[in-house]
Design an enzyme around this catalytic site. Sequence first.
Site, PDB file in Angstrom:
ATOM      1  N   SER A  98      27.907  32.376  43.173  1.00 22.19           N
ATOM      2  CA  SER A  98      29.165  32.848  43.747  1.00 22.19           C
ATOM      3  C   SER A  98      29.634  31.911  44.855  1.00 22.19           C
ATOM      4  O   SER A  98      29.928  30.746  44.611  1.00 22.19           O
ATOM      5  CB  SER A  98      28.996  34.287  44.252  1.00 22.19           C
ATOM      6  OG  SER A  98      30.211  34.821  44.686  1.00 22.19           O
ATOM      7  N   ASP A 242      36.972  32.587  44.956  1.00 23.71           N
ATOM      8  CA  ASP A 242      35.637  32.157  45.360  1.00 23.71           C
ATOM      9  C   ASP A 242      35.015  31.315  44.252  1.00 23.71           C
ATOM     10  O   ASP A 242      35.654  31.029  43.236  1.00 23.71           O
ATOM     11  CB  ASP A 242      34.767  33.354  45.750  1.00 23.71           C
ATOM     12  CG  ASP A 242      34.471  34.309  44.600  1.00 23.71           C
ATOM     13  OD1 ASP A 242      35.139  34.214  43.555  1.00 23.71           O
ATOM     14  OD2 ASP A 242      33.575  35.164  44.759  1.00 23.71           O
ATOM     15  N   ASP A 246      35.508  35.457  40.658  1.00 25.42           N
ATOM     16  CA  ASP A 246      35.658  36.882  40.363  1.00 25.42           C
ATOM     17  C   ASP A 246      36.380  37.609  41.490  1.00 25.42           C
ATOM     18  O   ASP A 246      36.825  38.745  41.326  1.00 25.42           O
ATOM     19  CB  ASP A 246      34.306  37.547  40.056  1.00 25.42           C
ATOM     20  CG  ASP A 246      33.317  37.486  41.215  1.00 25.42           C
ATOM     21  OD1 ASP A 246      33.566  36.728  42.179  1.00 25.42           O
ATOM     22  OD2 ASP A 246      32.291  38.184  41.149  1.00 25.42           O
TER      23      ASP A 246
END
Length: 453
Positions: A98, A242, A246
């Site tokens: 992430s 990001d 998502d």
Amino acid sequence: MPDLSQLVKAYDVRGVVPDQWDETLAELFGAAFVQVTGASAIVVGHDMRPSSPGLSRAFAQGAAARGADVTEIGLCSTDQLYFASGHLDLPGAMFTASHNPARYNGIKMCRAGAAPVGQDTGLAEIRALVEEWSAAGAPEPVEDRGTISRRDVLTDYADHLRSLVDLTGIRPLKVVVDAGNGMGGHTVPTVLRDLPVELDAMYFELDGTFPNHEANPLDPANIVDLQARVRETGADIGLAFDGDADRCFVVDERGEPVSPSAITALVAARELAKHPGSTVIHNCITSWSVPEVVRESGGTPVRTRVGHSFIKAEMARTGAIFGGEHSAHYYFRDFWNADTGMLAALHVLAALGGQEGTLSELVAQYDRYAASGEINSTVDDQAGRAAAVKAAYSGRAGLELDELDGLTVTAPGDWWFNLRPSNTEPLLRLNVEARDAETVAKVRDEVLAIVRG
């Protein structure tokens, strides 16, 4: 034997490569994932980090060795992997860390239909198997090994998102998008193709070393470039994604950040217009404006703990049409209850392009209160400091206390704060909201004086 206690988190696997894990361990995770889910076929995707292709392929090989047919979709965003899991009705694994720095990588796993895999839904069993096999040696491959094949689902993913939001009649918009060298650079051009949108692309080159800034728009330092570009070019809106794309953050035409709570309220109103009387989920840190707008729009708001596993479980239980979090995660029933910042972005573009006003004018109706934002305090004793705050407010007349997630103290109609511990760091996180900024400052300072002693 590797120490998995620092690697396997509440909802995913995440750690430094190769210090904490490597392709050998990834292969064991693939085998364990198939063993625990009982899957005969799975889908696997990865982000743009340098270690992602190798880790993803090792996982696929481990899964195939346990007899599962593996569909590799290659480079993708996390919500693109969720789409593949839902569309193909297969368990899935996404290789990404992430917004974490470049040296990190991880795995987000789901069952068929994008149903989450967390500690209570299979991740603990997966960890136990990996630990067992690390110590004793991996099991022999099954006789009937699975196959590994490739499939591109990007166009199908984009088409599905666009089928959920009507953008045909919007006015032309100038849109700046900062992909942060993450997967938004892969998905945005396809999702926005052929729309009346002038796209100003920032940092769309896929680069998992993040040469321009960290791909974490929650940190104000990482949206400075986007804000400046919007102001310089006179754009209608700015979007920041990001690393695994998502989550989506929004800035208005002045370059000012739009609260994720305001976006939650806006999208909730739009979804309720399509599905009157439905339920909308919001976590306990979103603004009071969210349940207010949901009720005004004829819906039923339901408050939950922070975190995607709680949101998704509550959406499944209630049949909710939509869910939103203060961290810019947006969940949709029409997207298998999974989170997709891209779909939320399309809703905002449709709302903005469907009227003549500016974005700041549009969201003003959804941004009704003053807020502190999330304030982190490093503490030696999370439980002790939180207990001290609870004791300080427990005896006060007119206040309501609840412990749905951490401690929430509410002065009805005036202010509220939530104080909750981090699951991974020695931090207490404080959020305050009130009718005016002066009250926010007063409550914030009072709580922090106790927390920081």
